[in-house]
Scaffold this motif. Structure first.
Motif, short mmCIF file in Angstrom:
data_model
loop_
_atom_site.label_atom_id
_atom_site.label_comp_id
_atom_site.label_asym_id
_atom_site.label_seq_id
_atom_site.Cartn_x
_atom_site.Cartn_y
_atom_site.Cartn_z
N LYS A 1 0.84 -1.19 0.00
CA LYS A 1 0.00 0.00 0.00
C LYS A 1 0.88 1.25 0.00
N VAL A 2 1.91 1.22 0.78
CA VAL A 2 2.80 2.37 0.87
C VAL A 2 3.49 2.61 -0.47
N LEU A 3 3.91 1.52 -1.12
CA LEU A 3 4.55 1.66 -2.42
C LEU A 3 3.58 2.29 -3.44
N GLU A 4 2.33 1.81 -3.37
CA GLU A 4 1.33 2.36 -4.28
C GLU A 4 1.09 3.84 -4.02
N GLU A 5 1.03 4.16 -2.74
CA GLU A 5 0.82 5.57 -2.36
C GLU A 5 1.93 6.45 -2.92
N VAL A 6 3.15 5.95 -2.79
CA VAL A 6 4.29 6.73 -3.30
C VAL A 6 4.13 6.94 -4.80
N ARG B 1 3.51 10.35 -6.90
CA ARG B 1 4.37 10.79 -8.01
C ARG B 1 3.51 11.10 -9.24
N GLN B 2 2.53 10.21 -9.46
CA GLN B 2 1.68 10.36 -10.64
C GLN B 2 0.93 11.68 -10.58
N GLN B 3 0.41 11.95 -9.35
CA GLN B 3 -0.33 13.21 -9.19
C GLN B 3 0.57 14.39 -9.48
N LEU B 4 1.79 14.27 -9.00
CA LEU B 4 2.73 15.37 -9.22
C LEU B 4 2.99 15.54 -10.72
N TRP B 5 3.19 14.43 -11.39
CA TRP B 5 3.42 14.50 -12.83
C TRP B 5 2.23 15.13 -13.55
N ASN B 6 1.06 14.68 -13.16
CA ASN B 6 -0.14 15.18 -13.81
C ASN B 6 -0.31 16.68 -13.59
N ALA B 7 0.17 17.15 -12.49
CA ALA B 7 -0.04 18.57 -12.15
C ALA B 7 0.92 19.49 -12.91
#
Lengths: 873, 109
Positions: B86-91, B95-101
């Motif tokens: 779960k923690v790995l997925e969260e990370v 990251r994905q959110q940051l990329w998308n932003a």
């Protein structure tokens, strides 16, 4: 057969390092990973590099998270372990009450002795340290090297001080010339006291760093100034402010108080100096001093110096070596050396031989220090012996403890906590003993010691000392008892082998060697004192008193006082003199007589007396006649003692002419030898002449028909009438004579106390041991009795071992004691012999005491009914 | 929800343990990281990280059987826990959110 492939392996050292520091739960897989990594590197990079990489990896593992938790502080668990240890120790103590009593009692007395000796040594070592310039102050000493026997004195010629300032001034901060510490009368209005004081140059208060309560250290600038000690000022002035008030010295000389200083502590050389007047006043009062202000021949004053910080004591001392010798005019064949005696050595290193500082009081510091250590050691040995002896009965305990998983280290802890508990209890008792015996010890030792309760050092050393004692006392039992093998201890097959008792026996021998040596030493010290006390003094001390008179009043009315007192029946005779039966007035050399070898260096001690002196002290005329008041020419007569006659080598000395100080003196008579200075020295050659000015001592022989008290009252009344200012401060000749033995008596007393304690502690130990032996052999004794052994035989059986041990100790101790005491006696010219009976007595005494101690237990065991001992089991 | 912190090296180790599923033990993990990331990893650094991750609950471990290699020492096998995943997925999501932003113009060089 294929040769086995040689497989490189990782460095062993690195692995053991890893195993040491790595966390236990990580160790296995980490070590495996390292191994695998190593094998990988061997294949890719070769064995050598792989090894280095392995080591590097191990070192990189040395980081938080990998390093295991090292148990530096004991965890809670070992705290509770300690608690059980203490609880069990306490129960053990209570269980064997006798055993514990002996143990603790012995250890406590040993500790009390060691502590009092510690205080004593501390006090000895602290002498003069109260003076701030302690390290830089010295006294000028004069050593007579030739003729033999020479001697050393702190009295130096008057010009020494000024010469030091002129020729060696850049080494000294202060040079202070001082008089002797003399008894004077200090008075104010009609209050007068006898007080010791010095006349010193103005720098003295600064050099001695007197603590001024009133006035300043510069107060001795004026001729008529005086500084008083606090206690003397209190006596004279009470609550009044003494500053700028006038007091009189010897009822004549008016001086102004310019300062009050705090009394100097008992361990200061100047402790008894209760006033300091000016040197200038001293010179102006004494004509002889003015006359000899340039004379290097007469030694009559002291000189103190304080070195500048850069100057080295021994270098400066070497520089002034010939100070006096080079400036003397007469008797150049005398060899005189001068040196500085540093303040740090005044008290402990007071003895000189051939001008070299040879020791002194320090030997007693060593002696008592060693005795203290020994007494403590004796007590520790007791503890060890008793514990190992009781090992038999505790071996089951050790076995069970080991069986249920106790480590050896835990057992060692247990026994150490036991011995530390005993040591602590003993310390508390010893401390109380010390508090109660200190006043007595102070009296015997002639000191004023306090327990420094507020000093952290005292407590630190006490605690350290207790821990040390506990550790020493407990070390042997702890290491020995814990080494039992579990199975053997439990099965009961554990036999202390043939040599198990050897260490114990050695310890007993050691104990008794020390005790017997101390006993012999004490006996010889006492015999030496007695021997010297029995030495014929040559005069009669009964009812002989003397007092100091510094005013001329008694001299003025001498005839009247004497006649009145004789008429009243209070006294037989009275005399005035310079010098007393305790001391000569001064020493001279360079007298000449017929037939004197020109190279012979003579040395006479002189007392100046009135013609009644001989009758007063009761000397015996051996040849010729005594002085007479009727014959005027007796003013130029001398009476010499036998020792002087012998030194002069004259067969018929009476009537011979002696040249002295440019005058001719006729020898009128020869008297028997009187012991005047030290009773341990050979009799000094002495000459008596008549007074030509007022004497400073009046001696009176109280009439035997009178009670001393009545006589004293009458004498006082007459003295008050004619010499009202003189304090009636008489001294009994016999008491003064006894004081010459103070030092030896003191040592004898201390040594005997220690000897008694040593033997007592040793016997306590024996008693305990014998009790254990008896307990261990109860069954054996029971069976022996049943088969018909007599009580005597059993007693012999039980005592034999101890008696033979003590016998061996005697054999060791006696030669040691013989040689030590022989060399101690060499210090005394007049000494007793070391006779064989002392050794026999000491040895026999030790054996008898041993027998008594052991017999108590032996007979108790031997007379017990065998039924009791054999019934159980 | 408070997020468990995961460092860069921790993330690498955790991911590598997942890659080596079933065969993730000390030396292997080290070897794998070195191979994939072209960086040297010391056993000490890796082992402390593993312990830390285990303590945080992202990993579990168990000892394997003893073998003749490795000086007879057993291996400790690591496995990613569900919480670790779960923690790995969260990370990754983070990251994905940051990329998308990131606005499109930002990377228009």
């Amino acid at each position: 057969m294929t040769p086995k492939e040689h497989k490189p392996s990782p460095p062993k050292k690195a692995i053991s390092l890893l195993r040491w520091f790595c966390r236990r739960d990580l160790l296995e897989d980490v070590e495996g990973d390292l191994h695998e990594c190593f094998d990988f590197h061997v294949k890719s990079k070769g064995a050598g590099t792989a090894k280095w990489l392995f080591i590097l990896d191990v070192l990189l593992l040395f980081r938080p998270g990998i390093i295991r938790y090292f148990n530096i502080f004991p965890s809670l668990n070992s705290n509770s372990m300690l608690k059980t240890h203490l609880k069990i120790s306490w129960r053990n103590l209570l269980k064997n009450k006798n055993h514990s009593l002996i143990n603790i009692g012995g250890l406590a007395s040993g500790m009390a002795v060691a502590m009092s000796i510690g205080l004593w040594i501390q006090d000895e070592l602290s002498f003069n340290k109260g003076h701030e310039n302690y390290d830089h102050i010295a006294r000028v000493m004069q050593h007579f090297i030739l003729p033999k026997p020479g001697g050393s004195t702190k009295w130096v010629p008057v010009p020494v001080g000024s010469e030091l300032e002129q020729s060696f001034g850049n080494d000294f901060k202060y040079v202070v010339t001082s008089s002797h510490t003399e008894d004077h009368i200090i008075s104010k209005d009609n209050l007068s006291f006898s007080a010791n004081g010095n006349y010193m140059q103005p720098d003295a208060p600064e050099m001695l760093t007197l603590k001024m309560l009133k006035g300043t250290r510069t107060g001795l600038g004026e001729l008529n100034a005086v500084m008083l000690s606090e206690s003397l000022a209190k006596k004279l002035f009470g609550e009044e402010n003494p500053l700028h008030k006038i007091v009189k010295i010897d009822l004549k000389h008016e001086v102004k108080v310019t300062g009050i200083y705090e009394d100097l502590p008992k361990n200061s050389e100047f402790n008894d100096v209760s006033f300091i007047a000016t040197w200038a006043l001293y010179v102006s009062l004494n004509k002889w001093l003015q006359d000899s202000s340039d004379s290097w021949e007469y030694s009559s004053i002291q000189t103190f110096v304080q070195l500048l910080p850069h100057a080295k004591m021994d270098i400066v001392s070497d520089k002034i070596k010939n100070l006096i010798h080079d400036r003397r005019e007469a008797h150049k064949n005398l060899r005189i050396e001068t040196s500085l005696h540093p303040m740090s050595k005044w008290h402990l290193y007071g003895d000189f031989e051939d001008g070299k500082n040879t020791g002194g009081q320090i030997q007693f510091v060593w002696l008592f220090g060693i005795i203290g250590v020994f007494v403590l050691l004796l007590a520790c040995i007791n503890f060890m012996n008793l514990s190992t002896a009781s090992a038999e009965s505790r071996k089951k305990e050790v076995g069970i403890r080991k069986a249920i998983g106790s480590f050896r280290s835990q057992l060692i802890h247990q026994f150490f906590s036991e011995s530390l508990l005993v040591a602590m209890v003993a310390f508390v008792i010893a401390f109380n003993i010390l508090i109660f015996t200190l006043p007595w010890f102070n009296e015997v030792a002639g000191k004023q010691m306090d327990i420094p309760l507020s000093s952290p050092w005292f407590w630190i050393s006490c605690i350290g000392f207790t821990l040390l004692t506990g550790t020493i006392a407990g070390s042997y039992p702890a290491l020995y008892l814990s080494s039992f093998q579990t199975v053997k201890a439990l099965k009961g097959t554990f036999r202390s082998g043939k040599f198990a008792a050897v260490p114990r026996q050695i310890l007993i021998v050691l104990q008794f060697t020390v005790s017997v040596t101390l006993i012999v030493g004490t006996i010889i010290v006492y015999r030496q004192i007695q021997h010297t006390k029995d030495r014929p003094v040559g005069y009669s001390r009964d009812g002989l008193i003397y007092l100091k008179v510094n005013t001329g009043d008694v001299h003025k009315h001498f005839e009247v006082i004497r006649n009145k007192l004789i008429a009243s029946g209070a006294i037989r005779e009275m005399t005035e003199s310079n010098g007393s039966v305790a001391n000569y007035a001064y020493g001279v050399g360079g007298l000449e007589w017929r037939g004197k070898d020109p190279d012979f260096l003579d040395n006479f001690h002189i007392s100046e007396i009135s013609p009644e002196y001989g009758k007063t002290v009761g000397w015996e005329i051996v040849d010729g006649r005594d002085f007479s008041r009727e014959i005027i020419s007796d003013q130029k007569g001398l009476v010499i003692n036998e020792s002087a006659a012998k030194m002069m080598g004259l067969e018929n000395p009476v009537g011979e002419i002696v040249k002295w100080a440019g005058k001719d003196w006729t020898i009128l008579g020869v008297v028997n030898n009187l012991i005047v200075e030290s009773p341990y020295q050979p009799i000094l050659p002495a000459a008596y002449r008549l007074l030509d000015w007022p004497g400073n001592i009046v001696s009176l022989k109280i009439s035997p028909s009178q009670s001393i008290r009545d006589a004293l009252e009458k004498i006082e009344a007459v003295f008050k009438e004619y010499a009202p200012g003189v304090p009636f401060d008489y001294k009994f000749a016999d008491e003064q004579y006894a004081r010459k033995f103070n030092h030896e008596v003191r040592i004898g007393k201390l040594a005997s106390v220690f000897a008694v304690l040593a033997i007592l502690i040793s016997c306590l130990g024996l008693l305990g041991l014998a009790a254990f032996m008896a307990k261990k052999r109860t069954k054996e004794i029971g069976i022996r009795k049943v088969v018909g052994a007599s009580v005597f035989k059993l007693w012999k059986l039980m005592s034999k071992e101890f008696v033979s041990l003590v016998f061996v100790s005697c054999l060791i101790a006696l030669p040691i004691a013989f040689f030590t005491m022989k060399s101690w006696l060499q210090n005394y010219e007049y000494r007793t012999g070391v006779s064989w009976w002392i050794f026999v007595a000491a040895g026999a005494g030790a054996l008898v005491i041993t027998l008594l101690t052991v017999s108590y237990q032996a007979i108790k065991a031997a007379t017990a009914s065998p039924v009791d001992s054999l019934r159980s089991e | 929800m408070k997020r468990a912190h995961l460092g860069e090296f921790e993330e690498t180790v955790l991911l590598t343990v997942a890659i080596l599923f079933g065969n993730a033990y000390g030396f292997n993990i080290k070897h794998e990281i070195e191979k994939r990331n072209q960086r040297k990893v010391s056993i000490g650094a890796m082992r402390t990280t593993l312990s830390r991750l285990e303590k945080k609950g992202f990993l579990v471990s168990e000892l394997g059987e003893a073998t003749k290699v490795r000086g007879g020492k057993r291996k400790r096998y690591f496995k990613v826990t569900p919480f670790g995943k779960k923690v790995l997925e969260e990370v990754m999501e983070n990251r994905q959110q940051l990329w998308n932003a990131i606005p499109g113009a930002a990377f228009n060089f």
